[in-house]
Design an enzyme around this catalytic site. Sequence first.
Site, PDB file in Angstrom:
ATOM      1  N   HIS A   1       0.842  -1.208   0.000  1.00  0.00           N
ATOM      2  CA  HIS A   1       0.000   0.000   0.000  1.00  0.00           C
ATOM      3  C   HIS A   1       0.868   1.245   0.000  1.00  0.00           C
ATOM      4  O   HIS A   1       0.417   2.322   0.345  1.00  0.00           O
ATOM      5  CB  HIS A   1      -0.931  -0.027   1.213  1.00  0.00           C
ATOM      6  CG  HIS A   1      -0.271  -0.571   2.421  1.00  0.00           C
ATOM      7  ND1 HIS A   1       0.082  -1.900   2.497  1.00  0.00           N
ATOM      8  CD2 HIS A   1       0.153   0.001   3.545  1.00  0.00           C
ATOM      9  CE1 HIS A   1       0.669  -2.097   3.676  1.00  0.00           C
ATOM     10  NE2 HIS A   1       0.736  -0.979   4.304  1.00  0.00           N
ATOM     11  N   CYS A   2       2.130   1.083  -0.394  1.00  0.00           N
ATOM     12  CA  CYS A   2       2.995   2.270  -0.447  1.00  0.00           C
ATOM     13  C   CYS A   2       3.531   2.471  -1.854  1.00  0.00           C
ATOM     14  O   CYS A   2       3.161   3.410  -2.544  1.00  0.00           O
ATOM     15  CB  CYS A   2       4.160   2.093   0.511  1.00  0.00           C
ATOM     16  SG  CYS A   2       3.609   1.699   2.138  1.00  0.00           S
ATOM     17  N   ILE A   3       4.406   1.547  -2.270  1.00  0.00           N
ATOM     18  CA  ILE A   3       5.152   1.781  -3.503  1.00  0.00           C
ATOM     19  C   ILE A   3       4.233   1.947  -4.714  1.00  0.00           C
ATOM     20  O   ILE A   3       4.442   2.863  -5.515  1.00  0.00           O
ATOM     21  CB  ILE A   3       6.181   0.658  -3.735  1.00  0.00           C
ATOM     22  CG1 ILE A   3       7.112   0.539  -2.518  1.00  0.00           C
ATOM     23  CG2 ILE A   3       7.000   0.954  -4.988  1.00  0.00           C
ATOM     24  CD1 ILE A   3       7.788   1.804  -2.103  1.00  0.00           C
TER      25      ILE A   3
ATOM     26  N   VAL B   1       1.250   3.039  -4.727  1.00  0.00           N
ATOM     27  CA  VAL B   1       0.198   4.045  -4.458  1.00  0.00           C
ATOM     28  C   VAL B   1       0.774   5.451  -4.337  1.00  0.00           C
ATOM     29  O   VAL B   1       0.288   6.402  -4.938  1.00  0.00           O
ATOM     30  CB  VAL B   1      -0.554   3.664  -3.155  1.00  0.00           C
ATOM     31  CG1 VAL B   1      -1.433   4.797  -2.681  1.00  0.00           C
ATOM     32  CG2 VAL B   1      -1.344   2.382  -3.360  1.00  0.00           C
ATOM     33  N   ASP B   2       1.877   5.559  -3.607  1.00  0.00           N
ATOM     34  CA  ASP B   2       2.411   6.899  -3.306  1.00  0.00           C
ATOM     35  C   ASP B   2       2.725   7.735  -4.550  1.00  0.00           C
ATOM     36  O   ASP B   2       2.475   8.939  -4.560  1.00  0.00           O
ATOM     37  CB  ASP B   2       3.663   6.776  -2.426  1.00  0.00           C
ATOM     38  CG  ASP B   2       3.347   6.132  -1.078  1.00  0.00           C
ATOM     39  OD1 ASP B   2       4.288   5.675  -0.400  1.00  0.00           O
ATOM     40  OD2 ASP B   2       2.152   6.079  -0.727  1.00  0.00           O
TER      41      ASP B   2
END
Length: 433
Positions: free
Chosen positions: A263-265, A267-268
């Site tokens: 849920h980071c790479i 999405v950010d």
Amino acid sequence: MEQDRSVVVVGLGYVGLPLALGFVEAGLRVTGVDASPRRVDEVNRGSSPIEDISDERLATAVAGGFRAIAPDAAAVRAADAVFVCVPTPVTATRDPDLGPVLSAAELVQSGLRAGHLVVLQSTTFPGTTTGPFRAVLERDTELRAGADFDLAFAPERVNPGDPASSGKRVPRLVGGSTPGATARAAALLRNINDVVVELSSPDAAEMAKLLENVFRNINIAFVNQLALLCERMGLDVWEVIDAAATKPFGFMRFTPGPGVGGHCIPVDPYYLAWRAREFDFTDRFIELAADVNVGMPRHVVDLVAEALNDRARSLRGARVGVLGVAFKPDVADAREAPAAHVLAGLARRGADVRYHDPHIARFRDAAGVERGGSALDELLAWAEVVVIVTPHRAIDWDAVYDRAGLIVDTVNASHGRSPRPRQVLRLGAGWSA
Ligand code: SAJ
């Protein structure tokens, strides 16, 4: 300036819970807040919902008085400082969804008082802390950031599945809306981090965090694209990457795969691309990287079709077993997992699809189809082709290479083994000789 000694942490996920326990173990008075009654209950029972936090560590904190509660304005008011650690997802059209951040801000606002320190930790676009987040805090009150309370942004740096990546040794960034806010938030964070880097503003800290993650996303996309090119050129992308990685300076190793999850790479970068457009700036790097990474699950489906074709079998009606569906090895997290698109893509082309993942009992694919996991023995006996998507250490790999007659390896898991000729088709490298 007296030390802050009591903290409320809003959001007890993989970022908020370690933060709360760090402060507990540093001797501060800590209250955890979470909107999920189930999460509140798990925490208070000492049953850790986070893989990198053991039940023992959590139970020790609870025995020492740490409690989780439902959102409560009085708890906010009573604390010296409040940290907001809630998700920052994207919408279906990949625009930032500040819903969780702004509802956390509503809670903080309901208990806001003069003298408070409010710190946002959720990864977000530059201008969030001093923009929409601050606007909610200051609504319906005379209180103003800088004059009456301190406001800062301090991004988390946690690498799920890698406990060595969290804790005191990891330097932290912090940027406050005033120098005093920066210094105050840094002093509090130095209870749990040996190195705290003080920046000129929350915006600088927000941008630095996005640089960290977009850097990863773009470089992963680049090696994914190189893998596609190496397939066409008859080169082995894994050999090429290993070779380049012998360079002791000026190079950082990234590896191709079935796509980019978590849920980071994945999405950010959309948070940065969206904000850049407000400044009439199109960040084509980010858009291209997203296209490449989002396209990888489709390429995996094509590789499975190619492998079956080698056996004069079509994908339609084939029995395809997927090994590993978590978003990366040795974690039980399936959020944004590329496997969701691999399974849905295979089923869409008529394959009969099952999976095995020792960490994930049930899995919903991108088409919304939910499946229970199969035992490895059962899957190997049933499948006519096996697709390695997430190479968990806990999988019995000897059994896989002994018993699977046809393997599509998307992560070079077969490196160092001696597969039979045309037993393994590797992403970015072709058939085993
Ligand atoms: N991946 C590749 N090739 C690579 C590296 C990763 O395909 O060379 C894939 C992984 O399989 C996974 C995805 O990309 O599906 C993301 O993996 P990741 O480990 O980069 O990201 P996260 O979300 O597990 O954790 C990251 C942290 N990871 C590292 O620093 C290694 C860090 O970037 C952030 O602190 C964290 O996200 C966060 O919360 O922002």
